[in-house]
Design a protein around this motif. Sequence first.
Motif, PDB file in Angstrom:
ATOM      1  N   ARG A 175      46.350 -16.864 -12.693  1.00  0.00           N
ATOM      2  CA  ARG A 175      44.971 -17.310 -12.531  1.00  0.00           C
ATOM      3  C   ARG A 175      44.970 -18.827 -12.402  1.00  0.00           C
ATOM      4  N   VAL A 176      44.198 -19.324 -11.455  1.00  0.00           N
ATOM      5  CA  VAL A 176      44.066 -20.767 -11.299  1.00  0.00           C
ATOM      6  C   VAL A 176      42.635 -21.235 -11.564  1.00  0.00           C
ATOM      7  N   ARG A 177      41.724 -20.278 -11.691  1.00  0.00           N
ATOM      8  CA  ARG A 177      40.323 -20.582 -12.014  1.00  0.00           C
ATOM      9  C   ARG A 177      39.728 -19.352 -12.664  1.00  0.00           C
ATOM     10  N   TYR A 178      38.890 -19.563 -13.695  1.00  0.00           N
ATOM     11  CA  TYR A 178      38.234 -18.453 -14.388  1.00  0.00           C
ATOM     12  C   TYR A 178      36.892 -18.948 -14.888  1.00  0.00           C
ATOM     13  N   GLU A 179      35.838 -18.199 -14.604  1.00  0.00           N
ATOM     14  CA  GLU A 179      34.516 -18.567 -15.116  1.00  0.00           C
ATOM     15  C   GLU A 179      33.759 -17.306 -15.493  1.00  0.00           C
ATOM     16  N   ALA A 180      32.939 -17.423 -16.546  1.00  0.00           N
ATOM     17  CA  ALA A 180      32.187 -16.273 -17.031  1.00  0.00           C
ATOM     18  C   ALA A 180      30.837 -16.721 -17.560  1.00  0.00           C
ATOM     19  N   ASP A 181      29.829 -15.899 -17.303  1.00  0.00           N
ATOM     20  CA  ASP A 181      28.499 -16.090 -17.863  1.00  0.00           C
ATOM     21  C   ASP A 181      28.279 -14.974 -18.879  1.00  0.00           C
ATOM     22  N   PHE A 182      28.124 -15.346 -20.140  1.00  0.00           N
ATOM     23  CA  PHE A 182      27.925 -14.381 -21.218  1.00  0.00           C
ATOM     24  C   PHE A 182      26.423 -14.176 -21.389  1.00  0.00           C
ATOM     25  N   GLU A 183      25.973 -12.947 -21.185  1.00  0.00           N
ATOM     26  CA  GLU A 183      24.537 -12.672 -21.133  1.00  0.00           C
ATOM     27  C   GLU A 183      24.010 -11.840 -22.297  1.00  0.00           C
ATOM     28  N   ALA A 184      24.864 -11.052 -22.938  1.00  0.00           N
ATOM     29  CA  ALA A 184      24.395 -10.185 -24.017  1.00  0.00           C
ATOM     30  C   ALA A 184      25.565  -9.832 -24.931  1.00  0.00           C
ATOM     31  N   PRO A 185      25.294  -9.550 -26.194  1.00  0.00           N
ATOM     32  CA  PRO A 185      26.375  -9.175 -27.110  1.00  0.00           C
ATOM     33  C   PRO A 185      26.843  -7.737 -26.867  1.00  0.00           C
ATOM     34  N   GLY A 243      27.423  -3.287 -21.201  1.00  0.00           N
ATOM     35  CA  GLY A 243      27.358  -2.545 -22.450  1.00  0.00           C
ATOM     36  C   GLY A 243      26.506  -1.311 -22.220  1.00  0.00           C
ATOM     37  N   GLU A 244      27.059  -0.160 -22.523  1.00  0.00           N
ATOM     38  CA  GLU A 244      26.310   1.082 -22.353  1.00  0.00           C
ATOM     39  C   GLU A 244      25.287   1.228 -23.480  1.00  0.00           C
ATOM     40  N   GLU A 245      24.345   2.138 -23.302  1.00  0.00           N
ATOM     41  CA  GLU A 245      23.307   2.384 -24.301  1.00  0.00           C
ATOM     42  C   GLU A 245      23.960   2.495 -25.675  1.00  0.00           C
ATOM     43  N   PHE A 246      23.358   1.822 -26.663  1.00  0.00           N
ATOM     44  CA  PHE A 246      23.987   1.769 -27.984  1.00  0.00           C
ATOM     45  C   PHE A 246      22.929   1.590 -29.064  1.00  0.00           C
ATOM     46  N   GLU A 247      22.936   2.493 -30.008  1.00  0.00           N
ATOM     47  CA  GLU A 247      22.014   2.431 -31.146  1.00  0.00           C
ATOM     48  C   GLU A 247      20.578   2.160 -30.711  1.00  0.00           C
ATOM     49  N   GLY A 248      20.147   2.851 -29.673  1.00  0.00           N
ATOM     50  CA  GLY A 248      18.776   2.748 -29.200  1.00  0.00           C
ATOM     51  C   GLY A 248      18.507   1.625 -28.212  1.00  0.00           C
ATOM     52  N   ALA A 249      19.456   0.741 -28.030  1.00  0.00           N
ATOM     53  CA  ALA A 249      19.291  -0.343 -27.060  1.00  0.00           C
ATOM     54  C   ALA A 249      19.737   0.156 -25.682  1.00  0.00           C
ATOM     55  N   PRO A 250      19.059  -0.269 -24.616  1.00  0.00           N
ATOM     56  CA  PRO A 250      19.415   0.206 -23.269  1.00  0.00           C
ATOM     57  C   PRO A 250      20.714  -0.413 -22.757  1.00  0.00           C
ATOM     58  N   ARG A 251      21.247   0.175 -21.699  1.00  0.00           N
ATOM     59  CA  ARG A 251      22.407  -0.381 -21.007  1.00  0.00           C
ATOM     60  C   ARG A 251      22.049  -1.790 -20.538  1.00  0.00           C
ATOM     61  N   GLU A 252      23.001  -2.725 -20.709  1.00  0.00           N
ATOM     62  CA  GLU A 252      22.714  -4.123 -20.369  1.00  0.00           C
ATOM     63  C   GLU A 252      23.999  -4.814 -19.916  1.00  0.00           C
ATOM     64  N   ARG A 253      23.869  -5.673 -18.901  1.00  0.00           N
ATOM     65  CA  ARG A 253      25.029  -6.454 -18.476  1.00  0.00           C
ATOM     66  C   ARG A 253      25.331  -7.495 -19.545  1.00  0.00           C
ATOM     67  N   ALA A 254      26.580  -7.529 -19.989  1.00  0.00           N
ATOM     68  CA  ALA A 254      26.986  -8.455 -21.031  1.00  0.00           C
ATOM     69  C   ALA A 254      27.637  -9.707 -20.464  1.00  0.00           C
ATOM     70  N   VAL A 255      28.431  -9.531 -19.393  1.00  0.00           N
ATOM     71  CA  VAL A 255      29.174 -10.656 -18.821  1.00  0.00           C
ATOM     72  C   VAL A 255      29.321 -10.452 -17.324  1.00  0.00           C
ATOM     73  N   ARG A 256      29.278 -11.544 -16.596  1.00  0.00           N
ATOM     74  CA  ARG A 256      29.637 -11.530 -15.177  1.00  0.00           C
ATOM     75  C   ARG A 256      30.401 -12.798 -14.901  1.00  0.00           C
ATOM     76  N   GLY A 257      31.260 -12.739 -13.891  1.00  0.00           N
ATOM     77  CA  GLY A 257      32.019 -13.940 -13.587  1.00  0.00           C
ATOM     78  C   GLY A 257      32.926 -13.755 -12.394  1.00  0.00           C
TER      79      GLY A 257
END
Length: 144
Positions: free
Chosen positions: A60-70, A99-113
């Motif tokens: 890897r010569v470059r890596y970037e990530a946007d953290f959006e949800a736990p 992140g898939e549906e968990f403990e009543g919370a809906p599916r949500e994107r956690a990270v993209r990059g």
Amino acid sequence: MTALDRPVIASATLRSRIEWVDTDAAGIYHNSTVLRLVESVEASLTRERGLDGYFPVAPRVRYEADFEAPLFFGQEVTTTVSVTELGTSSMTFVFEVWGEEFEGAPRERAVRGRYVTVHLDRTGPGRPSSAPWPAEWVERLTAR
């Protein structure tokens, strides 16, 4: 157009689970978990496409990530990695971890990059240098 909007050349998706080792003491994932998830999918993609010997010659010569949800201990996650640019000696990947549906919370994107790898020629003496991707690998990656 951003790198995340580019056409996909090759892609792979895996479903896994956040394990205790992936979390802090509160049970929430830490950022290094993303590397493990993404590289696992990248390894699956390279196996599926028959790119034997890829990892030792593609740092890897470059890596970037946007953290959006736990993400939480025990939560199922879906990780997708896609090749969006294939240069002469470099390759750009984009990824998403959901992140898939968990403990009543809906599916949500956690990270993209995105990240970039470069093909190295390690055959000669001294320090390796960038070199064109093997033609066979390019064919296997671009085959539909």
